[in-house]
Design a protein around this motif. Structure first.
Motif, PDB file in Angstrom:
ATOM      1  N   ARG A   1       0.851  -1.191   0.000  1.00 50.56           N
ATOM      2  CA  ARG A   1       0.000   0.000   0.000  1.00 50.56           C
ATOM      3  C   ARG A   1       0.890   1.245   0.000  1.00 50.56           C
ATOM      4  NH1 ARG A   1      -2.786  -3.577   3.415  1.00 50.56           N
ATOM      5  NH2 ARG A   1      -4.856  -4.109   2.639  1.00 50.56           N
ATOM      6  N   LEU A   2       0.622   2.142  -0.947  1.00 44.62           N
ATOM      7  CA  LEU A   2       1.458   3.315  -1.127  1.00 44.62           C
ATOM      8  C   LEU A   2       0.638   4.597  -1.019  1.00 44.62           C
ATOM      9  CD1 LEU A   2       3.458   2.169  -4.289  1.00 44.62           C
ATOM     10  CD2 LEU A   2       4.267   2.120  -1.923  1.00 44.62           C
ATOM     11  N   PHE A   3       1.312   5.660  -0.547  1.00 45.32           N
ATOM     12  CA  PHE A   3       0.779   7.006  -0.640  1.00 45.32           C
ATOM     13  C   PHE A   3       1.599   7.727  -1.701  1.00 45.32           C
ATOM     14  CE2 PHE A   3      -0.376   5.689   3.624  1.00 45.32           C
ATOM     15  CZ  PHE A   3      -1.679   6.151   3.754  1.00 45.32           C
ATOM     16  N   ILE A   4       0.947   8.127  -2.796  1.00 49.55           N
ATOM     17  CA  ILE A   4       1.618   8.838  -3.871  1.00 49.55           C
ATOM     18  C   ILE A   4       1.303  10.326  -3.719  1.00 49.55           C
ATOM     19  CG2 ILE A   4       1.940   9.066  -6.352  1.00 49.55           C
ATOM     20  CD1 ILE A   4       2.740   6.337  -5.276  1.00 49.55           C
ATOM     21  N   HIS A   5       2.332  11.133  -3.442  1.00 49.35           N
ATOM     22  CA  HIS A   5       2.146  12.572  -3.246  1.00 49.35           C
ATOM     23  C   HIS A   5       2.538  13.327  -4.522  1.00 49.35           C
ATOM     24  CE1 HIS A   5       1.547  11.954   1.041  1.00 49.35           C
ATOM     25  NE2 HIS A   5       2.685  11.290   1.104  1.00 49.35           N
ATOM     26  N   PHE A   6       1.681  14.256  -4.932  1.00 51.38           N
ATOM     27  CA  PHE A   6       2.002  15.137  -6.052  1.00 51.38           C
ATOM     28  C   PHE A   6       1.944  16.577  -5.549  1.00 51.38           C
ATOM     29  CE2 PHE A   6       0.316  17.231 -10.144  1.00 51.38           C
ATOM     30  CZ  PHE A   6       1.589  17.691 -10.457  1.00 51.38           C
ATOM     31  N   PRO A   7       3.082  17.124  -5.113  1.00 51.06           N
ATOM     32  CA  PRO A   7       3.123  18.524  -4.673  1.00 51.06           C
ATOM     33  C   PRO A   7       3.187  19.437  -5.895  1.00 51.06           C
ATOM     34  CG  PRO A   7       5.285  17.500  -4.410  1.00 51.06           C
ATOM     35  CD  PRO A   7       4.370  16.440  -4.949  1.00 51.06           C
ATOM     36  N   TYR A   8       2.027  19.922  -6.320  1.00 52.04           N
ATOM     37  CA  TYR A   8       1.922  20.559  -7.629  1.00 52.04           C
ATOM     38  C   TYR A   8       2.423  22.003  -7.646  1.00 52.04           C
ATOM     39  CZ  TYR A   8      -2.529  22.017  -5.482  1.00 52.04           C
ATOM     40  OH  TYR A   8      -3.494  22.506  -4.638  1.00 52.04           O
ATOM     41  N   ASP A   9       2.794  22.550  -6.481  1.00 59.82           N
ATOM     42  CA  ASP A   9       3.339  23.907  -6.474  1.00 59.82           C
ATOM     43  C   ASP A   9       4.862  23.924  -6.332  1.00 59.82           C
ATOM     44  OD1 ASP A   9       3.536  23.082  -3.846  1.00 59.82           O
ATOM     45  OD2 ASP A   9       2.949  25.010  -2.996  1.00 59.82           O
ATOM     46  N   THR A  10       5.524  22.800  -6.640  1.00 62.38           N
ATOM     47  CA  THR A  10       6.971  22.708  -6.440  1.00 62.38           C
ATOM     48  C   THR A  10       7.723  23.759  -7.244  1.00 62.38           C
ATOM     49  OG1 THR A  10       6.867  20.345  -5.928  1.00 62.38           O
ATOM     50  CG2 THR A  10       8.983  21.212  -6.670  1.00 62.38           C
ATOM     51  N   LEU A  11       7.397  23.886  -8.524  1.00 65.61           N
ATOM     52  CA  LEU A  11       8.097  24.874  -9.343  1.00 65.61           C
ATOM     53  C   LEU A  11       7.895  26.294  -8.814  1.00 65.61           C
ATOM     54  CD1 LEU A  11       7.670  23.665 -13.041  1.00 65.61           C
ATOM     55  CD2 LEU A  11       9.816  24.186 -11.865  1.00 65.61           C
ATOM     56  N   ALA A  12       6.681  26.601  -8.404  1.00 62.48           N
ATOM     57  CA  ALA A  12       6.399  27.937  -7.868  1.00 62.48           C
ATOM     58  C   ALA A  12       7.181  28.179  -6.577  1.00 62.48           C
ATOM     59  CB  ALA A  12       4.902  28.099  -7.624  1.00 62.48           C
ATOM     60  N   GLN A  13       7.240  27.174  -5.720  1.00 68.87           N
ATOM     61  CA  GLN A  13       7.986  27.314  -4.467  1.00 68.87           C
ATOM     62  C   GLN A  13       9.474  27.528  -4.743  1.00 68.87           C
ATOM     63  OE1 GLN A  13       6.873  27.631  -1.479  1.00 68.87           O
ATOM     64  NE2 GLN A  13       4.954  26.501  -1.200  1.00 68.87           N
ATOM     65  N   LEU A  14      10.025  26.752  -5.659  1.00 64.11           N
ATOM     66  CA  LEU A  14      11.441  26.908  -5.980  1.00 64.11           C
ATOM     67  C   LEU A  14      11.706  28.269  -6.630  1.00 64.11           C
ATOM     68  CD1 LEU A  14      12.280  23.317  -7.321  1.00 64.11           C
ATOM     69  CD2 LEU A  14      12.897  24.299  -5.101  1.00 64.11           C
ATOM     70  N   TRP A  15      10.802  28.712  -7.483  1.00 61.81           N
ATOM     71  CA  TRP A  15      10.953  30.025  -8.121  1.00 61.81           C
ATOM     72  C   TRP A  15      11.050  31.128  -7.065  1.00 61.81           C
ATOM     73  CZ3 TRP A  15      10.842  31.617 -13.382  1.00 61.81           C
ATOM     74  CH2 TRP A  15      10.719  32.986 -13.570  1.00 61.81           C
ATOM     75  N   ARG A  16      10.146  31.065  -6.056  1.00 61.82           N
ATOM     76  CA  ARG A  16      10.146  32.102  -5.016  1.00 61.82           C
ATOM     77  C   ARG A  16      11.381  32.028  -4.130  1.00 61.82           C
ATOM     78  NH1 ARG A  16       4.446  31.078  -5.011  1.00 61.82           N
ATOM     79  NH2 ARG A  16       4.675  29.515  -3.373  1.00 61.82           N
ATOM     80  N   TYR A  17      11.794  30.820  -3.778  1.00 62.81           N
ATOM     81  CA  TYR A  17      12.921  30.655  -2.843  1.00 62.81           C
ATOM     82  C   TYR A  17      14.264  30.833  -3.536  1.00 62.81           C
ATOM     83  CZ  TYR A  17      15.797  28.476   0.800  1.00 62.81           C
ATOM     84  OH  TYR A  17      16.757  28.211   1.746  1.00 62.81           O
ATOM     85  N   SER A  18      14.361  30.438  -4.793  1.00 62.51           N
ATOM     86  CA  SER A  18      15.558  30.567  -5.613  1.00 62.51           C
ATOM     87  C   SER A  18      16.789  29.917  -4.969  1.00 62.51           C
ATOM     88  CB  SER A  18      15.844  32.057  -5.883  1.00 62.51           C
ATOM     89  OG  SER A  18      16.883  32.176  -6.837  1.00 62.51           O
ATOM     90  N   PRO A  19      16.707  28.612  -4.674  1.00 62.94           N
ATOM     91  CA  PRO A  19      17.855  27.950  -4.046  1.00 62.94           C
ATOM     92  C   PRO A  19      18.983  27.690  -5.042  1.00 62.94           C
ATOM     93  CG  PRO A  19      16.165  26.337  -4.547  1.00 62.94           C
ATOM     94  CD  PRO A  19      15.595  27.682  -4.915  1.00 62.94           C
ATOM     95  N   LYS A  20      20.198  27.657  -4.513  1.00 63.68           N
ATOM     96  CA  LYS A  20      21.340  27.274  -5.342  1.00 63.68           C
ATOM     97  C   LYS A  20      21.417  25.759  -5.462  1.00 63.68           C
ATOM     98  CE  LYS A  20      24.959  29.778  -5.181  1.00 63.68           C
ATOM     99  NZ  LYS A  20      26.205  30.502  -4.787  1.00 63.68           N
TER     100      LYS A  20
END
Length: 390
Positions: free
Chosen positions: A74-93
């Protein structure tokens, strides 16, 4: 110099807390993006410690996967659909992304668009856990890995799987999954005669752990060795508990069910036992092996647990077993009961010594090395870890 770092993961498990706090201290700036605070089948409460954690917008799907061994997962499949937006705002190296699914696919897009960023995939998997996936998933993983600058795996089995997808072995780092062993090491390395061979299983009572098959082997072994007294503590719960409880046992085999226990209760239970038995059919790691060895337990560990493969040496601190071949479990029991107490105590000391070589601080050092090796900038110039001097 702080390195702005983003970690993308399902949730912060308590056994990862010390490792992630140590990583935060090394990079200077770590923001963790999670899909959930925990999952329904996890027995622990969320604990973020001193970490900076952001919960993402996520769709979660439940899935049942039929595995090659004939059992279901039994699996829980997570799709965090705002990942690109979060990375864009945070701008990590640096982006460290857990697993090789849609989360990491978005991280790969970010890496491609922002060429000064770097991507590390933290692939907690093994050859056994990845059997049976379809061609579509394999292609997706190959696409993600083409954008990755480095991969971190739990062990050699995970590394072999990643290289089978075409990723260069010289860009893979091995980080055996650590725990904070401090609560287990105060236990004595020796055991009294009445405890020295008492077995303990710790984990979920589910088909994947081959608990029914284990019990069957133990019943047969007890019947074949009527002069021996066999005892087993079950720690954990699951769908197979009732089946295990209903089984008729020979007079010289006793079992005790303790259900799910708070983490802090484990040392006292381990203190009463002499050997951990882990017959799992599929574990990308198996933290119970770390816990048991730190507690001074000998380990009878499955070859399908990456922790057992990495940590158990036959006859030194335990024995490797193959749950698909019951005779290997019976043979390990024969050796456990035949060994004198002083030999078992030597094995306990060796088990603890092996467990102490896998620490959160050491794991953070491995992650930090992976980061500094791929940082953009002048060749040879690497940041100094927090607390160190240049």
């Amino acid at each position: 110099m702080a390195i702005r770092t983003a970690l993308l993961t399902n949730f912060v498990a308590p056994y990862r807390l010390a490792l992630l706090e140590a990583l935060r201290d090394r990079v200077g700036e770590l923001k963790i993006f999670v899909s959930a605070l925990t999952e329904a089948d996890r027995p622990w409460k969320p604990n973020m410690g001193s970490l900076y954690v952001v919960r993402q917008k996520t769709r979660t799907f439940k899935r049942t996967r039929l595995l090659p061994g004939g059992f279901q997962q039994r699996l829980f499949i997570h799709f965090p659909y705002d990942t690109l937006a979060q990375l864009w705002r945070y701008s990590p190296k640096i982006v460290i992304s857990g697993e090789l699914g849609l989360r990491s696919f978005q991280a790969a897009i970010y890496r491609t668009v922002f060429s000064r960023s770097r991507l590390i995939i933290w692939a907690t998997l093994s050859e056994a856990t990845e059997k049976g996936w379809g061609r579509g998933r394999t292609v997706l993983r190959q696409v993600i890995l083409r954008a990755a600058d480095a991969v971190v795996c739990n062990g050699a089995s995970g590394s072999r799987y990643i290289t089978s997808l075409g990723f260069p072995v010289d860009r893979i780092h091995i980080l055996n999954q650590p725990i904070d062993v401090g609560m287990f090491t105060p236990l004595p390395k020796t055991r009294a005669a009445e405890d020295a061979r008492r077995l303990v299983f710790s984990g979920r009572l589910i088909p994947q752990k081959a608990v029914v098959e284990l019990q069957s082997v133990l019943v047969d072994w007890a019947r074949a060795n009527p002069a021996r007294q066999l005892e087993l503590l079950w720690i954990g719960d699951g769908e197979l508990r009732e089946t295990l409880e209903r089984t008729q046992l020979p007079a010289n085999f006793s079992q005790f069910f303790h259900g799910n226990q708070p983490y802090e209760a484990l040392p006292e239970l381990y203190r009463r036992c002499g050997a951990l038995v882990l017959p799992s059919l599929m574990d990308e790691w198996g933290l119970v092996v770390n816990e048991a060895m730190a507690s001074g337990l000998i380990v009878l560990g499955s070859i399908y647990s990456q922790a057992a493969i990495e940590m158990v040496s036959d006859g030194v601190n335990g024995w490797l077993i193959d749950p698909y071949h019951p005779e290997t479990i019976a043979n390990a029991l024969d050796q456990l009961f035949a060994a004198p107490l002083d030999k078992l105590d030597e094995m306990r000391a060796a088990a603890r010594e092996r467990a102490l070589r896998i620490t959160p601080q050491g794991g953070a050092d491995i992650l930090y090395t992976a980061i500094t090796e791929i940082l953009p900038g002048e060749p040879g110039k690497k940041p100094v870890p927090s607390g160190a001097t240049s």
